[in-house]
Design an enzyme around this catalytic site. Structure first.
Site, PDB file in Angstrom:
ATOM      1  N   TYR A   1      -1.946   3.017 -14.795  1.00 46.30           N
ATOM      2  CA  TYR A   1      -2.562   3.496 -16.029  1.00 46.30           C
ATOM      3  C   TYR A   1      -3.302   2.312 -16.671  1.00 46.30           C
ATOM      4  O   TYR A   1      -2.686   1.284 -16.911  1.00 46.30           O
ATOM      5  CB  TYR A   1      -1.557   4.068 -17.018  1.00 46.30           C
TER       6      TYR A   1
ATOM      7  N   HIS B   1      -2.144  10.371  -8.269  1.00 42.96           N
ATOM      8  CA  HIS B   1      -1.866   9.717  -6.993  1.00 42.96           C
ATOM      9  C   HIS B   1      -0.849   8.610  -7.228  1.00 42.96           C
ATOM     10  O   HIS B   1      -0.765   8.042  -8.313  1.00 42.96           O
ATOM     11  CB  HIS B   1      -3.145   9.165  -6.360  1.00 42.96           C
TER      12      HIS B   1
ATOM     13  N   HIS C   1       1.038   5.043  -5.580  1.00 42.79           N
ATOM     14  CA  HIS C   1       0.836   3.908  -4.682  1.00 42.79           C
ATOM     15  C   HIS C   1       2.156   3.522  -4.013  1.00 42.79           C
ATOM     16  O   HIS C   1       3.182   3.390  -4.692  1.00 42.79           O
ATOM     17  CB  HIS C   1       0.297   2.708  -5.459  1.00 42.79           C
TER      18      HIS C   1
END
Length: 330
Positions: free
Chosen positions: A262, A270, A272
C-alpha cells in the site's frame, strides 16, 4: 502510477529508488506481454540512440537509459544477472584472469567469463510514454500520511479520475496471456487466485524467488477495500500459495515473506510471495503489510483498513503526491 502494456514493469515500487521490476528481454506477444520464447531475436538495440541516463545503481548493478529506437522514445534497462551456484565450476575453469593488484595475501583480477555466463538482462520499453521516462528518473520521495478522510477525498478520486487500466491482469486471469507461466490456480470466483512468477525473478535460483498471487475477484482495488468478509480469500491465498511453492520449489512457508503493498502498484488485489532474506523492492515497512497481520487485523476489526491512518512513500513526481500537497496534507 502510470499504465501501459508493459504494466508490471512500469508499476514497480514507488519508493523513490530506481525501479527494480525488470523484465527479461524477450519478444512481447500480441497482448503486450512476454511470450516466453528463448530463441535469439533481432537486435532491436542496434540503432538505439542514447539521450540520457535516467538512473543507475552500482549496488544493484543496473542502469536505466532514455533514448530512441527508430525515432520512437524508448527506455532501456540493463541489469547484470546473478551469479548462480551451479555455474561456478564452469565460471572458474572457463574464464580468463588479468591481474590488477597483488599485495601479500590479497590480489584482485579482471575476470572474463564465457559469454553465456556473462549475460545482461535487457528490457526495452518502446514506445515509452512520458510517464515511463519520469518513472525511472531518480527522484526524491516523501512519506505520506493518509487518513480515512484523505483516502475518500484525495486518493480515491485520483484513482477514479486516472482510470488505471488492469486489462493485462484480466488477460492473465482469462488465460489470454501468460497462461504457460501460471504455477498454480484456484478457480473459485470468491476465494480463488492464480499464482505466477513476477518478472523481477529470472526463475534460475530460489534465493530471489518472487511470485504474485492475483485474486479472481475484480472489485478489490487495494488494502483499503478489504473487510472481514475477505478473510477467507486472504487465508486461501496465504495457505494454498505456500503449499504450491513448497511443492514446486521445495521452499517451506517459514522461509517466505508474504505481503501486500500500500499503495499498490496496480489496483487489483494481488499478494507478493518472496523468499525471506531476499531484499525485494518494496518490502520495507513503509509499504509492505504482512498478509498474516492483515488477516488478524480484519478479524479483530472488520473495518480496520477502511478507518485507520496508513503511511506510504510517493516519489516527488507522482501525481497523487501533488494532490496531497494541494490539499495541504504535506
Amino acid at each position: 502510477m502510470a499504465d501501459t502494456s508493459a504494466k508490471r514493469l512500469l508499476d514497480s515500487d514507488k519508493t523513490g529508488e530506481p525501479a527494480q521490476e525488470v523484465k527479461r528481454g524477450k519478444t512481447d506477444n500480441e497482448n503486450g506481454r512476454e511470450d516466453g520464447n528463448e530463441s535469439v531475436q533481432e537486435n532491436v538495440l542496434s540503432g538505439f540512440k542514447t539521450s540520457s541516463v535516467l538512473s543507475d545503481s552500482a549496488r544493484e548493478k543496473n542502469i536505466f537509459i532514455y533514448g530512441k529506437v527508430a525515432d520512437q522514445d524508448a527506455v532501456v534497462i540493463l541489469e547484470k544477472t546473478p551469479i548462480r551456484e551451479d555455474s561456478l565450476a564452469e565460471l572458474f575453469s572457463g574464464s580468463t584472469l588479468k591481474l590488477e593488484m597483488k599485495n601479500d595475501i590479497y590480489s584482485t583480477y579482471r575476470l572474463q567469463a564465457p559469454p553465456h555466463l556473462n549475460e545482461i538482462k535487457t528490457t526495452v520499453v518502446c514506445p515509452a510514454t512520458e510517464k515511463h521516462i519520469k518513472k525511472y528518473q531518480r527522484k526524491e520521495s516523501f512519506l505520506v500520511e493518509e487518513t480515512e478522510e484523505d483516502y475518500k477525498n484525495i486518493t480515491l478520486p485520483y484513482i477514479q479520475k486516472q482510470s488505471f487500466s488492469v486489462q493485462w491482469v484480466y488477460n492473465i486471469l482469462e488465460k489470454k496471456a501468460e497462461a504457460e507461466r501460471i504455477v498454480y490456480e484456484d478457480p473459485d470466483p470468491d476465494v480463488g487466485f492464480v499464482l505466477l512468477p513476477d518478472f523481477k525473478w529470472d526463475q534460475k535460483q530460489v534465493d530471489d524467488l518472487y511470485l504474485i498471487a492475483i485474486a479472481h475477484q475484480r472489485d478489490i482495488k487495494s488494502l483499503r477495500d478489504l473487510t472481514s468478509e475477505h478473510v477467507p480469500l486472504l487465508q486461501n491465498i496465504f495457505q494454498k500459495g505456500k503449499e504450491a511453492i513448497l511443492q514446486r520449489y521445495n521452499l517451506p512457508g517459514s522461509k517466505l515473506r508474504v505481503y501486500l503493498h500500500y499503495q499498490p502498484s496496480y489496483y487489483h488485489l494481488h499478494v507478493h510471495f518472496t523468499k525471506l532474506g531476499y531484499d525485494a523492492p518494496g518490502c520495507g515497512v513503509e509499504r509492505a503489510h504482512l498478509i498474516a497481520d492483515v488477516i488478524q487485523n480484519l478479524q479483530s476489526d472488520p473495518q480496520y483498513y477502511k478507518t485507520r491512518t496508513l503511511y506510504f512513500p510517493l516519489r516527488a513526481d507522482d501525481g497523487l503526491l501533488s494532490k496531497f500537497k494541494e490539499a495541504g496534507r504535506l
